[in-house]
Design an enzyme around this catalytic site. Structure first.
Site, PDB file in Angstrom:
ATOM      1  N   ALA A   1      -0.117  -4.386 -33.160  1.00  0.00           N
ATOM      2  CA  ALA A   1       0.387  -3.272 -33.971  1.00  0.00           C
ATOM      3  C   ALA A   1       0.881  -2.147 -33.069  1.00  0.00           C
ATOM      4  O   ALA A   1       0.149  -1.640 -32.229  1.00  0.00           O
ATOM      5  CB  ALA A   1      -0.710  -2.748 -34.882  1.00  0.00           C
TER       6      ALA A   1
ATOM      7  N   ARG B   1      -5.174  -8.585 -42.371  1.00  0.00           N
ATOM      8  CA  ARG B   1      -5.518  -7.165 -42.345  1.00  0.00           C
ATOM      9  C   ARG B   1      -5.446  -6.643 -40.924  1.00  0.00           C
ATOM     10  O   ARG B   1      -4.908  -5.580 -40.656  1.00  0.00           O
ATOM     11  CB  ARG B   1      -6.924  -6.925 -42.914  1.00  0.00           C
ATOM     12  CG  ARG B   1      -7.226  -5.441 -43.098  1.00  0.00           C
ATOM     13  CD  ARG B   1      -8.698  -5.145 -43.257  1.00  0.00           C
ATOM     14  NE  ARG B   1      -9.434  -5.358 -42.022  1.00  0.00           N
ATOM     15  CZ  ARG B   1     -10.707  -5.043 -41.863  1.00  0.00           C
ATOM     16  NH1 ARG B   1     -11.397  -4.525 -42.860  1.00  0.00           N
ATOM     17  NH2 ARG B   1     -11.317  -5.282 -40.710  1.00  0.00           N
ATOM     18  N   GLY B   2      -6.020  -7.397 -40.004  1.00  0.00           N
ATOM     19  CA  GLY B   2      -6.034  -6.981 -38.610  1.00  0.00           C
ATOM     20  C   GLY B   2      -7.182  -6.028 -38.324  1.00  0.00           C
ATOM     21  O   GLY B   2      -7.822  -5.492 -39.235  1.00  0.00           O
TER      22      GLY B   2
ATOM     23  N   GLN C   1     -10.272 -18.602 -38.750  1.00  0.00           N
ATOM     24  CA  GLN C   1     -10.652 -17.905 -37.540  1.00  0.00           C
ATOM     25  C   GLN C   1     -11.485 -18.851 -36.670  1.00  0.00           C
ATOM     26  O   GLN C   1     -11.838 -19.962 -37.076  1.00  0.00           O
ATOM     27  CB  GLN C   1     -11.471 -16.660 -37.899  1.00  0.00           C
ATOM     28  CG  GLN C   1     -10.690 -15.632 -38.711  1.00  0.00           C
ATOM     29  CD  GLN C   1      -9.580 -14.991 -37.907  1.00  0.00           C
ATOM     30  OE1 GLN C   1      -9.817 -14.331 -36.913  1.00  0.00           O
ATOM     31  NE2 GLN C   1      -8.351 -15.199 -38.332  1.00  0.00           N
TER      32      GLN C   1
ATOM     33  N   GLU D   1      -1.243 -21.795 -31.186  1.00  0.00           N
ATOM     34  CA  GLU D   1      -1.077 -20.348 -31.289  1.00  0.00           C
ATOM     35  C   GLU D   1      -0.853 -19.762 -29.890  1.00  0.00           C
ATOM     36  O   GLU D   1      -1.499 -20.160 -28.931  1.00  0.00           O
ATOM     37  CB  GLU D   1      -2.319 -19.710 -31.912  1.00  0.00           C
ATOM     38  CG  GLU D   1      -2.224 -18.182 -32.015  1.00  0.00           C
ATOM     39  CD  GLU D   1      -3.471 -17.559 -32.606  1.00  0.00           C
ATOM     40  OE1 GLU D   1      -3.622 -17.653 -33.840  1.00  0.00           O
ATOM     41  OE2 GLU D   1      -4.292 -17.014 -31.839  1.00  0.00           O
TER      42      GLU D   1
ATOM     43  N   THR E   1       0.706 -14.357 -32.287  1.00  0.00           N
ATOM     44  CA  THR E   1      -0.092 -13.233 -32.744  1.00  0.00           C
ATOM     45  C   THR E   1       0.708 -11.945 -32.631  1.00  0.00           C
ATOM     46  O   THR E   1       1.753 -11.893 -31.985  1.00  0.00           O
ATOM     47  CB  THR E   1      -1.409 -13.109 -31.959  1.00  0.00           C
ATOM     48  OG1 THR E   1      -1.110 -12.817 -30.586  1.00  0.00           O
ATOM     49  CG2 THR E   1      -2.214 -14.386 -32.046  1.00  0.00           C
ATOM     50  N   TYR E   2       0.167 -10.912 -33.244  1.00  0.00           N
ATOM     51  CA  TYR E   2       0.940  -9.687 -33.446  1.00  0.00           C
ATOM     52  C   TYR E   2       0.144  -8.477 -33.014  1.00  0.00           C
ATOM     53  O   TYR E   2      -1.020  -8.325 -33.383  1.00  0.00           O
ATOM     54  CB  TYR E   2       1.275  -9.584 -34.930  1.00  0.00           C
ATOM     55  CG  TYR E   2       1.944  -8.307 -35.390  1.00  0.00           C
ATOM     56  CD1 TYR E   2       3.317  -8.171 -35.319  1.00  0.00           C
ATOM     57  CD2 TYR E   2       1.193  -7.269 -35.913  1.00  0.00           C
ATOM     58  CE1 TYR E   2       3.933  -7.008 -35.763  1.00  0.00           C
ATOM     59  CE2 TYR E   2       1.796  -6.098 -36.365  1.00  0.00           C
ATOM     60  CZ  TYR E   2       3.169  -5.988 -36.285  1.00  0.00           C
ATOM     61  OH  TYR E   2       3.771  -4.844 -36.718  1.00  0.00           O
TER      62      TYR E   2
ATOM     63  N   ALA F   1      -5.212  -7.341 -46.488  1.00  0.00           N
ATOM     64  CA  ALA F   1      -4.286  -8.466 -46.407  1.00  0.00           C
ATOM     65  C   ALA F   1      -3.663  -8.753 -47.773  1.00  0.00           C
ATOM     66  O   ALA F   1      -2.502  -9.151 -47.865  1.00  0.00           O
ATOM     67  CB  ALA F   1      -5.013  -9.702 -45.891  1.00  0.00           C
TER      68      ALA F   1
END
Length: 305
Positions: free
Chosen positions: A72, A126-127, A196, A38, A69-70, A145
């Protein structure tokens, strides 16, 4: 730590796979675990240089896939898409997608960009709301999610992965509830899960057992972090709610950085070996955009030379 036999010996033609589960299945058929990494989008030019240096070094050990990873909103989101687009040209790539501030249309728009980049899958999360905008989750249309999976499944043929929680989601009452949610995600279209952060083989095997009882059949890949910078990992564990073993924390106490790194990496390598022995389909290594520790961990687990 003793040398362990090389478990991943076959070089796959990754260009022949369109989906992450196809890569997993190809490894499973020949009795080999997967290796993946990752990355996170850089915040500045110096971070950009570190990221691509790490990526090139990690490509040399032939990962089966990678994920990005992202962030927002704003430049982090833009950088994430840019990173995904570039990585997907070299290796099967998973783009992360979150609900934070997301509308149905904005989510579809990002999915279209992922499709155009030929990503292998999305990881629907979901974040968590950023610190500077704690109400961000409440501002978007999508809140869970599960909703995100449904939007993605209805509007794309991209494969969908999800998160799993070996030590129970912070907002969940218990593991049985977590497993029920994972089963719902599977029913909505999820094809694989990545865990996780965690530090115990039992946490992983308990999750897999509970998930199976709930009817979950998708592969659950453990996410493992090399403890090369012990202070940093301890902070991240505290933020995520992951419990570090008391005996490890006690052993690290009072050590200088070099000694703590050596001890932490030995622990990480043994954990990885034990996870594979316990039946994990592979390892997803959180690289933190650093190649040396990620490669050391992969080698220690017998996943690369």
């Amino acid at each position: 730590m003793p040398e362990f036999p090389l478990l991943r010996k076959t070089e796959l033609d990754l260009s022949s796979f369109r989906k992450i589960t196809e890569v997993m299945q190809a490894r499973s058929v020949i009795g080999e675990p997967t290796l993946s990494f990752e990355f996170f989008p850089p915040k500045d030019d110096a971070g950009e240089e570190r990221l691509w240096d790490a990526f090139e070094k990690l490509l040399e050990v032939k990962p089966d896939y990678v994920s990005v990873t992202y962030g927002a909103g704003g430049s982090s989101q833009d950088r994430s898409l840019s990173v995904v687009q570039r990585m997907a040209k070299s290796v099967p790539t998973i783009g992360h997608l979150t609900c934070v501030g997301a509308t149905t249309q904005s989510t579809i728009d990002i999915i279209r960009q992922f499709e155009a980049a030929n990503v292998a899958a999305i990881l629907a999360l979901r974040g968590d709301a950023p610190k500077d905008d704690p109400d961000a989750l409440g501002k978007g249309q999508l809140k869970t999610a599960l909703e995100l999976i449904e939007v993605a499944n209805q509007n794309s043929h991209l494969e969908i992965g999800v998160a799993a929680f070996p030590e129970v989601h912070p907002e969940s009452p218990d593991m049985a509830h977590d497993s029920m949610v994972l089963a719902l995600k599977q029913a909505a279209g999820a094809k694989f899960a990545v865990t996780q952060l965690f530090f115990s083989v039992k946490a992983y095997t308990d999750l897999v057992s509970s998930a199976a009882e709930a009817g979950v059949t998708i592969p659950i890949v453990p996410g493992v972090m090399p403890i090369a910078n012990a202070k940093q990992v301890i902070r991240m564990a505290a933020m995520s709610g992951a419990a570090m073993p008391a005996e490890l924390l006690e052993a690290l106490e009072g050590l200088d950085d070099e000694a703590a790194s050596k001890l932490g990496m030995e622990f990480s390598k043994q954990l990885s070996v034990d996870l594979i022995d316990a039946g994990a389909p592979g390892l997803h290594i959180f690289s933190l955009n650093q190649h040396a520790a990620a490669i050391e961990l992969a080698r220690g687990a017998g996943l690369c030379r």
